[in-house]
Design a protein around this motif. Structure first.
Motif, mmCIF file in Angstrom:
data_model
loop_
_atom_site.group_PDB
_atom_site.id
_atom_site.type_symbol
_atom_site.label_atom_id
_atom_site.label_comp_id
_atom_site.label_asym_id
_atom_site.label_seq_id
_atom_site.Cartn_x
_atom_site.Cartn_y
_atom_site.Cartn_z
ATOM 1 N N GLU A 40 39.351 -42.978 33.514
ATOM 2 C CA GLU A 40 39.587 -44.369 33.128
ATOM 3 C C GLU A 40 40.773 -44.487 32.170
ATOM 4 N N MET A 41 40.729 -45.451 31.257
ATOM 5 C CA MET A 41 41.911 -45.809 30.471
ATOM 6 C C MET A 41 42.382 -44.677 29.567
ATOM 7 N N THR A 42 41.448 -43.954 28.998
ATOM 8 C CA THR A 42 41.852 -42.873 28.106
ATOM 9 C C THR A 42 42.538 -41.743 28.880
ATOM 10 N N HIS A 43 42.085 -41.487 30.108
ATOM 11 C CA HIS A 43 42.733 -40.465 30.939
ATOM 12 C C HIS A 43 44.144 -40.907 31.323
ATOM 13 N N TYR A 44 44.290 -42.185 31.650
ATOM 14 C CA TYR A 44 45.616 -42.723 31.977
ATOM 15 C C TYR A 44 46.572 -42.568 30.790
ATOM 16 N N ALA A 45 46.095 -42.932 29.590
ATOM 17 C CA ALA A 45 46.943 -42.838 28.404
ATOM 18 C C ALA A 45 47.320 -41.392 28.100
ATOM 19 N N MET A 46 46.356 -40.475 28.245
ATOM 20 C CA MET A 46 46.662 -39.081 27.962
ATOM 21 C C MET A 46 47.634 -38.495 28.973
ATOM 22 N N ASN A 47 47.594 -38.956 30.214
ATOM 23 C CA ASN A 47 48.584 -38.500 31.184
ATOM 24 C C ASN A 47 49.985 -38.944 30.784
ATOM 25 N N LEU A 48 50.106 -40.178 30.290
ATOM 26 C CA LEU A 48 51.405 -40.653 29.792
ATOM 27 C C LEU A 48 51.892 -39.773 28.645
ATOM 28 N N ILE A 49 50.969 -39.449 27.735
ATOM 29 C CA ILE A 49 51.328 -38.642 26.560
ATOM 30 C C ILE A 49 51.739 -37.230 26.972
ATOM 31 N N LEU A 50 50.987 -36.628 27.867
ATOM 32 C CA LEU A 50 51.359 -35.292 28.345
ATOM 33 C C LEU A 50 52.732 -35.306 29.011
ATOM 34 N N ASP A 51 52.976 -36.313 29.850
ATOM 35 C CA ASP A 51 54.227 -36.367 30.612
ATOM 36 C C ASP A 51 55.436 -36.692 29.742
ATOM 37 N N GLN A 52 55.230 -37.480 28.665
ATOM 38 C CA GLN A 52 56.384 -37.931 27.880
ATOM 39 C C GLN A 52 56.537 -37.231 26.540
ATOM 40 N N TRP A 53 55.438 -36.726 25.965
ATOM 41 C CA TRP A 53 55.530 -36.074 24.662
ATOM 42 C C TRP A 53 55.464 -34.553 24.759
ATOM 43 N N ILE A 54 54.565 -34.055 25.597
ATOM 44 C CA ILE A 54 54.256 -32.626 25.586
ATOM 45 C C ILE A 54 55.078 -31.838 26.601
ATOM 46 N N ARG A 55 54.962 -32.164 27.877
ATOM 47 C CA ARG A 55 55.612 -31.345 28.905
ATOM 48 C C ARG A 55 57.126 -31.220 28.732
ATOM 49 N N PRO A 56 57.855 -32.255 28.302
ATOM 50 C CA PRO A 56 59.300 -32.076 28.123
ATOM 51 C C PRO A 56 59.667 -31.125 26.983
ATOM 52 N N ARG A 57 58.721 -30.855 26.075
ATOM 53 C CA ARG A 57 59.038 -30.075 24.878
ATOM 54 C C ARG A 57 58.228 -28.785 24.757
ATOM 55 N N VAL A 58 57.162 -28.658 25.537
ATOM 56 C CA VAL A 58 56.258 -27.511 25.385
ATOM 57 C C VAL A 58 55.972 -26.888 26.749
ATOM 58 N N ASP A 59 56.071 -25.587 26.800
ATOM 59 C CA ASP A 59 55.664 -24.835 27.991
ATOM 60 C C ASP A 59 54.155 -24.637 27.890
ATOM 61 N N ILE A 60 53.400 -25.395 28.687
ATOM 62 C CA ILE A 60 51.938 -25.341 28.615
ATOM 63 C C ILE A 60 51.347 -24.598 29.815
ATOM 64 N N SER A 61 52.116 -23.666 30.363
ATOM 65 C CA SER A 61 51.628 -22.925 31.529
ATOM 66 C C SER A 61 50.415 -22.059 31.204
ATOM 67 N N SER A 62 50.167 -21.799 29.920
ATOM 68 C CA SER A 62 48.985 -21.008 29.550
ATOM 69 C C SER A 62 47.755 -21.888 29.347
ATOM 70 N N TRP A 63 47.906 -23.218 29.397
ATOM 71 C CA TRP A 63 46.759 -24.106 29.262
ATOM 72 C C TRP A 63 45.948 -24.094 30.564
ATOM 73 N N GLU A 64 44.646 -24.193 30.449
ATOM 74 C CA GLU A 64 43.771 -24.266 31.607
ATOM 75 C C GLU A 64 43.126 -25.648 31.646
ATOM 76 N N PHE A 65 43.283 -26.336 32.782
ATOM 77 C CA PHE A 65 42.837 -27.715 32.920
ATOM 78 C C PHE A 65 41.557 -27.798 33.747
ATOM 79 N N PHE A 66 40.647 -28.670 33.324
ATOM 80 C CA PHE A 66 39.375 -28.871 34.013
ATOM 81 C C PHE A 66 39.101 -30.369 34.117
ATOM 82 N N ASP A 67 38.747 -30.802 35.309
ATOM 83 C CA ASP A 67 38.497 -32.212 35.594
ATOM 84 C C ASP A 67 37.007 -32.502 35.488
#
Length: 493
Positions: A40-67
């Motif tokens: 829902e809304m919090t997931h949408y907002a966090m996707n924006l944050i990951l795409d615009q704040w984190i991924r352009p500046r941080v290599d997060i290939s060691s993070w493990e994601f779970f849905d």
């Protein structure tokens, strides 16, 4: 582990990368972290944050994601939850988005096989959780509910949340304890039920990890220079005496003298204070200066921290961190916001309407998880800390400058997407943030001459009763040359 690419491709858990906490010319290489996605809304907002704040500046290939969306849990028969818990235990640094515990109505709407329970119990058990820390978030220049920090530690296990129950008729109920090492059974309780319909409930309250909770709570209060209180209902619920006894024992042996030396026990007469839970609910309303901490049982903590959240403006200004430990004593920390998925705003978003979600609680959780992952990797104070600190400062400055989301800045506040984009913009700033005009406190807040305002107020308060009644208000409008008219009068003018 099971991964689901609902909004962005997620790395396969089978890939492994070497990592170091350094900043390359392109990106900071992040240590491992378990990222639990919601919906829902919090997931949408966090996707924006990951795409615009984190991924352009941080290599997060060691993070493990779970849905952990309802559909993902249902389609895997909760394997994804078990995988997430196992990964959290192994990695020990976890971020969790808000998730949905579906009702029967939602089960039908989403075509689920069953309405699965909250994942929190499995997480707390799997990570040996002993406390949930919920603290007020403060922003310099922004007035919230409590003036100074309020720290809360809530026993993470036991109580009503793990209760077994059954609805029965008239008869006898007997609760029997059988020692695992053998020995004679113990009748814990025996009672006669006379009603034709009764709810019989059984639950336990583990006490072994109260010692861990006590050390965590008292050390936090000491570091924050605040007065600690222990909250129970032990005068009525006699079984709660053990919680208070263990908390006081740890305090007296390890912390009392330190608190006395710091002058933090003056409000409590030099001793660790106990509050009955009923009294605690009233004191929270009165103690708006903050500067205190409370530790309590699971259910009391759930209720009291909700009260703190409302008094402090909203659940978006409260942290929520599950603290546990591995078998070798290494801390396991899971960070999440204390609010839900914000369904009403999500539905507005789906209708194409503008939204303005305040992501502060989720971002504080993300910052906490990223910093803890850096701590575990021996990178305290390194590039991850520098980035997360800059994120926090920018968010705070935007809110104080009147460029926050609408819950903070009113109708003139920015949308969900605009706020995320603004933070991203200033994350790339090379000049000191204090030198950027757009990030300075709003002029209205800084240029107000409070002495002149007070003088004007006293002038308008003709009868000096400390209030401005309707007649005085009319006089004030005339003095300020503000004369509201009816539409008819305005046309005549």
């Amino acid at each position: 582990p099971m991964f689901f690419a609902r909004h962005a491709p997620l790395r396969s858990v089978s890939s492994r990368v070497a990592y170091r906490g350094y900043a390359t010319n392109a990106k900071i290489v992040a240590p491992p972290m378990a990222y639990i996605a919601g919906e829902e809304m919090t997931h949408y907002a966090m996707n924006l944050i990951l795409d615009q704040w984190i991924r352009p500046r941080v290599d997060i290939s060691s993070w493990e994601f779970f849905d952990l969306s309802c559909v993902a849990r249902d389609s895997t028969d909760d394997k994804v939850l078990h995988d997430a818990v196992a990964a959290g235990k192994r990695i020990k640094a976890i971020f969790k988005e808000p998730t949905i515990t579906p009702t029967e109505v939602q089960k039908k709407k989403m075509n689920l096989k069953k309405a699965r329970g909250s994942p929190n119990g499995a997480m707390r058990k799997g990570w040996n959780g002993y406390t949930i820390s919920r603290d007020t978030i403060h922003i310099d220049g922004l007035k919230l509910g409590f003036k100074n920090p309020v720290l809360f530690d809530r026993h993470a296990v036991g109580g009503e949340y793990s209760a077994g129950f059954s609805t029965v008729g008239a008869g006898e109920v007997e609760t029997i304890f059988r020692p695992s090492e053998g020995g004679e059974p113990v009748v814990v309780d025996r009672r006669q039920l006379k009603g034709t319909k009764n709810a019989v409930v059984t639950y336990d309250n583990p006490l072994d990890n109260v010692i861990d909770l006590a050390h965590h709570f008292f050390s936090r209060c000491l570091e924050a220079k605040i007065t600690p209180y222990v909250v129970t209902k032990k005068t009525v619920f006699k079984w709660q005496e053990g919680f208070w006894t263990q908390m006081k024992s740890v305090f007296d042996e390890h912390y009392k003298q330190k608190f006395l030396d710091a002058g933090l026990l003056k409000p409590t007469g030099g001793e660790l204070a106990h509050l009955i839970s009923d009294n605690a609910t009233m004191q929270l309303i009165k103690w708006t200066d903050g500067g205190f901490g409370m530790a309590c049982h699971n259910y009391d903590g759930d209720m009291l921290t909700d009260e703190v959240a409302q008094l402090h403006r909203s659940p978006g200004f409260i942290t929520s961190n599950l603290i546990g430990k591995d078998d070798d004593g290494t801390p396991i920390k899971e960070f999440e916001a204390s609010h839900g998925t914000v369904t009403d705003m999500w539905e507005a978003h789906l209708r194409g309407e503008e939204t303005s979600i305040n992501p502060l609680g989720m971002v504080e959780a993300l910052i906490g998880a990223m910093n803890h992952s850096a701590d575990l990797a021996g990178q305290t104070g390194g590039p991850i800390y520098e980035l997360t600190s800059k994120m926090r400062v920018i968010i705070h400055k935007l809110m104080v400058a009147g460029k926050g989301t609408r819950d903070i800045s009113g109708p003139s506040g920015v949308t969900t997407e605009e706020f995320v984009a603004l933070v991203a913009k200033y994350l790339d700033a090379t000049e000191p943030l204090d030198s950027i005009p757009e990030l300075q406190p709003s002029r209205a807040a800084t240029s107000l001459d409070t002495a002149k305002v007070q003088s004007l107020y006293q002038r308008l308060d003709a009868d000096k009763d400390g209030k401005i009644d309707f007649e005085e208000f009319v006089q004030a409008l005339n003095l300020l040359n503000v004369q509201p008219k009816t539409l008819e009068e305005a046309h005549k003018a």
